[in-house]
Structure formats: C-alpha cells, structure tokens
Design a protein around this motif. Structure first.
Motif, short mmCIF file in Angstrom:
data_model
loop_
_atom_site.label_atom_id
_atom_site.label_comp_id
_atom_site.label_asym_id
_atom_site.label_seq_id
_atom_site.Cartn_x
_atom_site.Cartn_y
_atom_site.Cartn_z
N SER A 20 0.83 -1.20 0.00
CA SER A 20 0.00 0.00 0.00
C SER A 20 0.86 1.26 0.00
O SER A 20 0.60 2.21 -0.75
N CYS A 21 1.89 1.27 0.83
CA CYS A 21 2.74 2.45 0.94
C CYS A 21 3.57 2.67 -0.32
O CYS A 21 3.75 3.81 -0.77
N ASP A 24 1.35 4.12 -2.86
CA ASP A 24 1.03 5.50 -2.49
C ASP A 24 2.19 6.43 -2.78
O ASP A 24 1.98 7.63 -3.03
N GLU A 56 -6.71 4.34 4.97
CA GLU A 56 -6.68 5.50 4.09
C GLU A 56 -5.65 5.33 2.98
O GLU A 56 -5.92 5.63 1.81
N VAL A 57 -4.46 4.85 3.35
CA VAL A 57 -3.40 4.66 2.35
C VAL A 57 -3.80 3.58 1.34
O VAL A 57 -3.62 3.74 0.13
N ARG A 59 -6.85 2.55 0.43
CA ARG A 59 -7.92 3.00 -0.48
C ARG A 59 -7.41 4.06 -1.46
O ARG A 59 -7.80 4.06 -2.64
N ARG A 60 -6.53 4.93 -1.00
CA ARG A 60 -5.97 5.94 -1.90
C ARG A 60 -5.14 5.28 -3.01
O ARG A 60 -5.22 5.66 -4.18
N ALA A 61 -4.36 4.26 -2.63
CA ALA A 61 -3.53 3.56 -3.62
C ALA A 61 -4.39 2.78 -4.60
O ALA A 61 -4.11 2.76 -5.81
N SER A 64 -6.01 5.10 -7.10
CA SER A 64 -5.06 5.64 -8.08
C SER A 64 -4.84 4.70 -9.25
O SER A 64 -4.31 5.09 -10.29
N ARG A 66 -2.81 2.23 -9.11
CA ARG A 66 -1.43 1.72 -9.04
C ARG A 66 -1.29 0.47 -8.19
O ARG A 66 -0.21 -0.11 -8.09
N VAL A 160 2.73 2.38 9.00
CA VAL A 160 2.71 3.24 7.82
C VAL A 160 3.82 4.28 7.92
O VAL A 160 4.59 4.49 6.97
#
Length: 442
Positions: A20-21, A24, A56-57, A59-61, A64, A66, A160
């Motif tokens: 995930s990171c 991100d 949050e990370v 879902r954001r990733a 995107s 990616r 994270v």
C-alpha cells in the motif's frame, strides 16, 4: 521519481502495509497472497487487521490504479523488484523459525522472474529469517534474478509511518560486484523519495543484513526484561522502578525508550525472533553467545505469572467465581494483534483458576470473539468492570489510561486496580479510594 513495477509476495501485516505504501509513493504494485479471502478484502479497500492510517493509504492507492492484489503468482511476472514478506513463525516444539512459507514463495516466484530493459529482476527479502537463509535462497534463484536482503523495522501501530519515513534503510547485497550494483540501483529507485529526505542507507553482505533485525529486536527485548528485573528488585526493597527508569534514562548511553516496567513484551516479532536467534546460534555452534537471551525470555514470561499472583493475593486466595475485569487483550495499544499477548495470557490463566474474567479491548475485541469464544468479551470498560472485585489494566490504550477513577469506582464491587503497565496516576486513583497496585512501585 521514476515509477518502478513492484510485486509484494505475502500480504499479511508486513506485505499489505508495504504494498500500500509503495503504491502510495507512486510505484505500480501487485500484491500476491495465497489467501483468496484476504486478497478480496484488500482489493475492496479493507485492511484485514487493525493498523492506524493503513485504511486511508490502501484506499488511496487502489483508487489511483497503481495497486491491486491477486492470488496468481503469474501476475508478478512483469515486476522489476519483487519484495518477499511472508511469515516466519516459530516451529512447533522448537525455538527455530519455520521457513516453509519463505521457501514456498521463492519456489513459486522463480519461474516468473524475467529480465527487463533495466536488467535482471531483483528479489528483495523482507521477512525476518535466520542468518544464512539469504545465501541459500540466492542459490535457489540462481541466474533467474538477483537477491537482496532488505529487512523491515516496523512497529505495530506505527507501520505506515515506519514504511514511508524509516529511520534507516538496510540493503544486504550479493558478493558479486555487478549483481550488487543491480540490486542496489533497483532498491535506490524504489526508495528514491525516501532517500531524497536524507534517510541513511546502509549496505552490507547478506549475513550482516539478516542479523540487523534480530540483533535490534534482541536488544530491545533485553532493555524491557532489564527494567522488569529491576522492578522485581524494587518490589523487595520498597524502591520505585518508575523513578529508577527515569533516572537512568537521562544517561544518553542508555536512553528512556523501552524502560517501562510492566507485564513484558509479546506480539508476533520479539518473542519468536529472540528464540529463533538462540536456535540459529545453537546450529552454528555459538550458543554461548546468546545464553543471556534465555534469561531475557524467562524474565519476560514470569512477569505474566507475577500479575496472576498479585490478583490472587488481592482476592485473598479466593479466586473461583470472583468477577475480574481485564482492560486490554492486544499485546500493545493501537493494534488488534493478540499473538503471544501478555494481557491475553494473564486473562486466560485467571480464567483457568476459576475467575469470572470479563475482557475488553477497543480493537482486539472482535478478534477475540472469533478465536476465543470461551472468553467473556465486553464492549466497554464500564461494562467489563461492573461488579468486579479486581480490575487489571494490561494494555495501555489511551481510553484506559484516561478512565475517571471516581466514576469507575461507582461500578465495581471492590476498588482494587492492578496497573500492569505503570501508566496510571497512582495518587489520583488512591485519592478516589482505590487500592492501587503498580509493578515495581511502592
């Protein structure tokens, strides 16, 4: 920053956070795991465990485009760097680490390793393994790719942050200079944004990189058991271990971190890592080098029985049928991890003695209801303490530290609290009419 195609093999605690990171940060990532249910949950943007900030990370990733997760190792074939982060649990009936999952991951990955325009594929091991494992795995990989060892130093509850802003990066590189350059350059590209912020990057041979993680965990475990041994001395002399820890912590050669006396460490890393380290030392004929870790482990384990003994004494030896409230089940706050949890171990021992244990934990409660149906799990601290003869604070969640002793005192049968983490204001609790029992405190 150049975008690098990555795969992360194993999407448990370490792998899910890393995948995930990295996505991100801008890389294209596929996470691979054999657990179809876990993969589906991750693809839906739902972390399969409690870790602050991960949802949050993740879902954001995913949003995107990616990041994705799969059960098919073939989906990793186009990656430039493959991170291996599968579990290395303690073997049944032995201190040694079980490398079954590591070997299986490498065996499954090798047929899908392909050189690209940037050169050979790089396999970066992140799992905590016995020294000598990387050299053996490099032979398995052969000419299909280049192996590096890139240990993780995550703290549960801060994973994270520790991934995107680590205090150091460690690369274990092969002895061949050309292969070492390939692995180093690939990892530098992955961590470019982190390195640009000035994060130290340390390069070494495989064995040194493997030892960094277990040596760090062994040192931290030693500090914890040291202060708990001092707590034992304080209890027989009337001294105060909290003052002692503060006083010696001002010495910058010692430092204040990990000098909090209590019921000891647990979780999925420190206990099994120091035991695996001892086992590996024995295999290498160097068991005398780590005999001190046996006492570190012994001190840690006896802290749990000490809390049980304090509870029995508080109940005047009449344990069966007595309501006992246990605040905390996870091995540390901000986590739902109950692996080798001292809090859960104490609760289980008291239940085994016949106490009517009610246990509450903000994150681990749902996990407990699923895996320990024999325990009485409550939804709130006030529900757990209702009518209790003794209250035990065993995981230092902020909501437990901040409980009002006056208000809580109205719910219990007897105002007796055992502070297994030495985080409460003893004066405030005593002023509210409680018998306060700290560990190593008068």
């Amino acid at each position: 920053m150049a975008i690098v195609k990555l795969s992360v093999i194993g999407c448990g605690y370490l792998g899910a956070v890393h995948a995930s990171c990295m996505a991100d940060l801008g890389h294209e990532v596929v996470g691979i795991d054999v657990d179809a249910a876990k993969v589906a949950q991750l693809n839906a943007g739902e972390p399969p465990f409690h870790e602050p900030g991960l949802g949050e990370v993740l879902r954001r990733a995913l949003d995107s485009g990616r990041l994705r997760f799969s059960t098919d190792m073939a989906d990793a074939a186009s990656a430039r760097v493959h991170f291996v982060g599968v579990g290395t649990p303690q073997q049944q009936g032995s201190y040694a680490a079980d490398l079954t999952y590591v070997d299986a991951a490498i065996d499954a990955l090798v047929p899908h390793l392909h050189a690209g325009s940037d050169g050979p594929a790089v396999v970066a091991g992140k799992s905590t393994v016995p020294v000598g494992t990387a050299a053996r795995l490099a032979e398995k990989i052969g000419d299909a790719g280049v192996l590096a060892w890139n240990p993780e130093f995550l703290r549960e509850g801060f994973a994270v942050q520790d991934t995107v802003a680590p205090d150091r990066l460690v690369y274990g590189l092969p002895g061949d200079d050309a292969k070492a350059a390939v692995a180093r350059d690939a990892l530098d590209a992955v961590y470019a944004s982190i390195l640009e912020r000035g994060t130290p990057r340390l390069t070494a041979d495989y064995a040194s990189a493997e030892l960094v993680k277990v040596a760090a965990n062994s040192f931290l475990a030693t500090k914890i058991s040291f202060i708990n041994a001092m707590a034992e001395m304080c209890e027989v002399t009337g001294a105060d271990v909290s003052f002692l820890a503060e006083a010696i912590g001002h010495d910058d050669r010692i430092g204040k971190k990990f000098l909090k006396a209590g019921i000891g460490f647990g979780g999925g890393c420190l206990p099994k890592d120091i035991r695996a380290f001892m086992a590996r030392a024995g295999e290498l004929g160097a068991e005398q080098s780590l005999t001190f870790l046996r006492e570190v482990d012994s001190i840690n384990l006896r802290r749990r029985q000490h809390v049980v003994n304090l509870t029995v004494h508080a109940l005047e030896g009449r344990v069966p049928g007595k309501p006992v409230a246990v605040l905390g089940a996870a091995f540390k706050p901000h986590s739902d991890d109950i692996r080798d949890s001292p809090a859960l171990d104490v609760a289980s021992r008291l239940s085994g003695l016949g106490a009517k244990v009610r246990i509450v934990d903000p994150a681990a409660g749902p996990v407990l209801r699923r895996v320990r149906p024999d325990l009485d799990v409550r939804d709130s601290a006030h529900d757990a303490v209702a009518g209790a003869h003794v209250v035990l604070l065993l995981t230092e969640w902020p909501e437990f530290r901040d409980l009002d002793p006056v208000e809580l005192g109205e719910s219990v049968e007897h105002r007796t609290i055992i502070d297994g983490r030495n985080v409460l204001d003893s004066a405030a609790w005593r002023a509210a009419g409680w018998t306060y029992i700290g560990l190593g405190r008068p």
